[in-house]
Design an enzyme around this catalytic site. Structure first.
Site, PDB file in Angstrom:
ATOM      1  N   GLU A 173      -4.083  -9.799   3.439  1.00 57.30           N
ATOM      2  CA  GLU A 173      -5.039  -9.478   4.508  1.00 57.30           C
ATOM      3  C   GLU A 173      -6.222 -10.435   4.621  1.00 57.30           C
ATOM      4  OE1 GLU A 173      -3.466  -7.278   2.699  1.00 57.30           O
ATOM      5  OE2 GLU A 173      -3.016  -5.445   3.796  1.00 57.30           O
ATOM      6  N   GLU A 229       0.830  -1.210   0.000  1.00 59.74           N
ATOM      7  CA  GLU A 229       0.000   0.000   0.000  1.00 59.74           C
ATOM      8  C   GLU A 229       0.868   1.265   0.000  1.00 59.74           C
ATOM      9  OE1 GLU A 229      -2.471  -1.753   3.218  1.00 59.74           O
ATOM     10  OE2 GLU A 229      -4.144  -1.105   1.972  1.00 59.74           O
TER      11      GLU A 229
END
Ligand code: COA
Length: 242
Positions: free
Chosen positions: A135, A115
């Protein structure tokens, strides 16, 4: 001496190097790193001597292996976690930096690491780079813009494959799907990033700022609105030169 522990900020000429510095845990992104990154981003944005910023990971093995798993569930309460997140919104600060941001990625680039790389404008990867969003396997979804930034870069299908099927993206595939701009041998990663950053730093910062802003704002609108944003920006630039 650096003001921060988990991050090293170095200025070399017109460039700022931001090194994620927890190599013993593959530069896992912990609360301290979040707080420090928040400050570092403000620092590079406000420093007039910095014309471009390069992000990298310390050590041989990783850019960043994602959120620090040892801190999962350590917030005193969900409400406090949300409040802190609101007060130190690293991701919106990232997206609002007006200077060119380059990620120089080697090794693991997972979760929050990916990210961070996605919040940069340009990405150079060494041939050993591996990107991924693990995730969902941990019972969560990326919450540092990854669900939005990845599909904007690779398209929906590849982003969902990375996210839903936890399929990692190696350096060559990252290049093919547009996730990275270049793949280079590991030993020349920082040299290539320096060359790219120095090239950017030699250009007019106001023009770069406007070009970046125009692309980013336009991407969130229709083509018609984007063309208006572009015309307005071009006029603004011309007026500033008159
Ligand atoms: N949080 C905290 N510590 C981490 C970490 C993370 N995200 N990723 C790696 N580490 C630590 C390991 O615990 C290990 O510490 P130790 O030497 O004290 O045991 C050290 O970094 C080296 O990692 P290790 O797992 O031994 O290396 P590996 O080559 O076997 O595997 C990975 C590398 C990246 C595949 C593996 O570390 C991993 O899956 N990490 C977690 C990735 C993840 O799920 N991130 C969270 C996303 S939300």
């Amino acid at each position: 001496m650096s003001l921060w522990e988990s991050i090293i900020l170095e200025k070399v000429g017109d460039l700022a190097w931001v090194t994620l510095n927890r190599p013993q845990v593959l530069n896992a992104y912990n609360i301290k790193m979040r707080d420090e990154l928040y400050e570092v981003l403000a620092h590079v944005e406000s420093d007039p001597e910095v014309l471009a910023v390069i992000f990298r990971g310390a050590g041989e093995r990783a850019f960043c292996a994602g959120a620090d798993l040892t801190e999962f569930g350590s917030a005193p309460s969900q409400a406090i976690a949300r409040q802190v997140r609101f007060e130190r919104d690293v991701w919106s600060r990232f997206i609002n930096v007006s200077k060119p941001l380059i990620a120089a990625v080697h090794g693991y680039c997972l979760g929050s690491g990916m990210e961070i790389a996605l919040c940069c404008d340009l990405r150079i990867a060494s041939s050993d780079a591996q990107f991924g969003l693990p995730e969902p396997g941990l019972g969560m979804i990326p919450a540092a813009a990854g669900t939005q930034t990845l599909p904007r870069v690779t398209g929906r299908a590849r982003a969902l494959m990375a996210l839903l099927a936890a399929e990692r993206i190696d350096a060559m595939e990252a290049y093919r799907v547009g996730l990275v701009n270049r793949v280079v041998p590991k030993e020349s990663l920082f040299e290539e990033a320096t060359a790219l950053g120095t090239g950017l730093a030699s250009l007019d910062p106001a023009v770069l700022r406007l070009a970046k802003e125009t692309v980013n704002r336009g991407l969130d609108t229709t083509l018609e609105q984007g063309l208006k944003i572009e015309s307005a920006a071009a006029l603004r630039l011309a007026a500033s030169r008159a």
